[in-house]
Motif scaffolding. Structure first.
Motif, PDB file in Angstrom:
ATOM      1  N   GLN A 136       0.821  -1.222   0.000  1.00  0.00           N
ATOM      2  CA  GLN A 136       0.000   0.000   0.000  1.00  0.00           C
ATOM      3  C   GLN A 136       0.852   1.267   0.000  1.00  0.00           C
ATOM      4  OE1 GLN A 136      -2.645  -1.445   3.399  1.00  0.00           O
ATOM      5  NE2 GLN A 136      -4.025  -0.171   2.223  1.00  0.00           N
ATOM      6  N   CYS A 166     -10.607   0.184   3.751  1.00  0.00           N
ATOM      7  CA  CYS A 166      -9.198   0.058   3.390  1.00  0.00           C
ATOM      8  C   CYS A 166      -8.640   1.445   3.126  1.00  0.00           C
ATOM      9  CB  CYS A 166      -9.089  -0.808   2.131  1.00  0.00           C
ATOM     10  SG  CYS A 166      -7.413  -1.031   1.532  1.00  0.00           S
ATOM     11  N   HIS A 213      -7.352  -9.228   6.128  1.00  0.00           N
ATOM     12  CA  HIS A 213      -7.356  -8.125   5.150  1.00  0.00           C
ATOM     13  C   HIS A 213      -5.925  -7.751   4.751  1.00  0.00           C
ATOM     14  CE1 HIS A 213      -8.994  -4.116   3.669  1.00  0.00           C
ATOM     15  NE2 HIS A 213      -7.698  -3.893   3.730  1.00  0.00           N
ATOM     16  N   GLU A 214      -5.048  -7.598   5.752  1.00  0.00           N
ATOM     17  CA  GLU A 214      -3.681  -7.135   5.453  1.00  0.00           C
ATOM     18  C   GLU A 214      -2.863  -8.219   4.763  1.00  0.00           C
ATOM     19  OE1 GLU A 214      -3.340  -4.068   5.561  1.00  0.00           O
ATOM     20  OE2 GLU A 214      -5.048  -3.634   6.876  1.00  0.00           O
ATOM     21  N   HIS A 219      -3.471  -8.329   1.145  1.00  0.00           N
ATOM     22  CA  HIS A 219      -2.737  -7.311   0.377  1.00  0.00           C
ATOM     23  C   HIS A 219      -1.396  -7.855  -0.136  1.00  0.00           C
ATOM     24  CE1 HIS A 219      -4.940  -3.563   0.460  1.00  0.00           C
ATOM     25  NE2 HIS A 219      -5.104  -3.594   1.770  1.00  0.00           N
TER      26      HIS A 219
HETATM   27 ZN    ZN Z   1      -6.442  -2.551   2.854  1.00  0.00          ZN
END
Ligand code: ZN
Length: 158
Positions: free
Chosen positions: A51, A88, A130-131, A134
Motif C-alpha cells: 500500500q 481500506c 485483510h492485510e 494485500h
Molecule cells: Zn487494505
C-alpha cells in the motif's frame, strides 16, 4: 521517520504479489517505522507494505491494543465467521460488507526477525486477513457482498 504516500485502488502495485523479507536491514526497519506513522496518521487499523508501494511481506496493525508488526505472516488456523463492514486506506471513504473468519491464528517474524504467534478475534482477525490478502495482491473490494457504500462518521462503529 516519514509519512509515505498511500497507493489507492487502480494502482497496479496493489495487484502484485509481495516477496518475503530475507533479513532485517536499516532500510526495512525505517520502512516499518514509516508504515506505523503512516497508518496512525491516516487513522487506519492496518497497513501492508504494497500500500506504500513496497512489494515486501510486511504488515502493521493496531486495533487499539498497541502496534503489531508482522513480517512474512502466515495464517495457521482460522475458524468461525463474521460479517461486517470493512474498509481500506487504499479505498478512502468507502466500506462494504465482507465475511471473514472470526478467529485467526497467525505466525510471523517480528522486527527482530524472531518468530511470533498471534491469535485474534473479531476486528483483529479481520485485520489479519485483510492485510495478509494485500501481500498477495488481493483487495477486499473483490470480496464485498452487495455494494460499497460511503463511510459516514455516524455509522462508523465496528
Ligand atoms: Zn487494505
Amino acid at each position: 521517520m516519514a509519512l509515505r504516500t498511500i497507493r489507492t485502488e487502480g494502482d497496479p502495485v496493489l495487484k502484485k504479489t509481495s516477496r518475503p523479507v530475507q533479513e532485517m536491514t536499516p532500510r526495512i526497519r525505517e520502512l516499518i517505522v514509516d508504515m506505523l506513522d503512516t497508518m496512525y496518521d491516516a487513522m487506519g487499523v492496518g497497513l501492508a507494505a504494497p500500500q506504500v508501494g513496497i512489494l515486501k511481506r510486511i504488515v502493521t496493525i493496531d486495533v487499539g491494543e498497541g502496534p503489531i508488526v508482522l513480517i512474512n505472516p502466515e495464517i495457521l488456523e482460522s475458524s468461525g465467521e463474521q460479517t461486517g463492514d470493512e474498509g481500506c486506506l487504499s479505498v478512502p471513504g468507502m466500506a462494504g460488507q465482507v465475511t471473514r473468519p472470526n478467529h485467526v491464528k497467525v505466525k510471523a517474524l517480528d522486527i527482530n526477525m524472531e518468530e511470533v504467534i498471534y491469535e485474534g478475534e473479531e476486528l483483529l482477525a479481520r485485520a489479519f486477513c485483510h492485510e495478509i490478502d494485500h501481500l498477495d495482491g488481493k483487495m477486499y473490494t473483490e470480496l464485498v457482498e452487495g455494494e460499497l457504500h460511503q463511510v459516514t462518521y455516524d455509522d462508523d462503529e465496528e
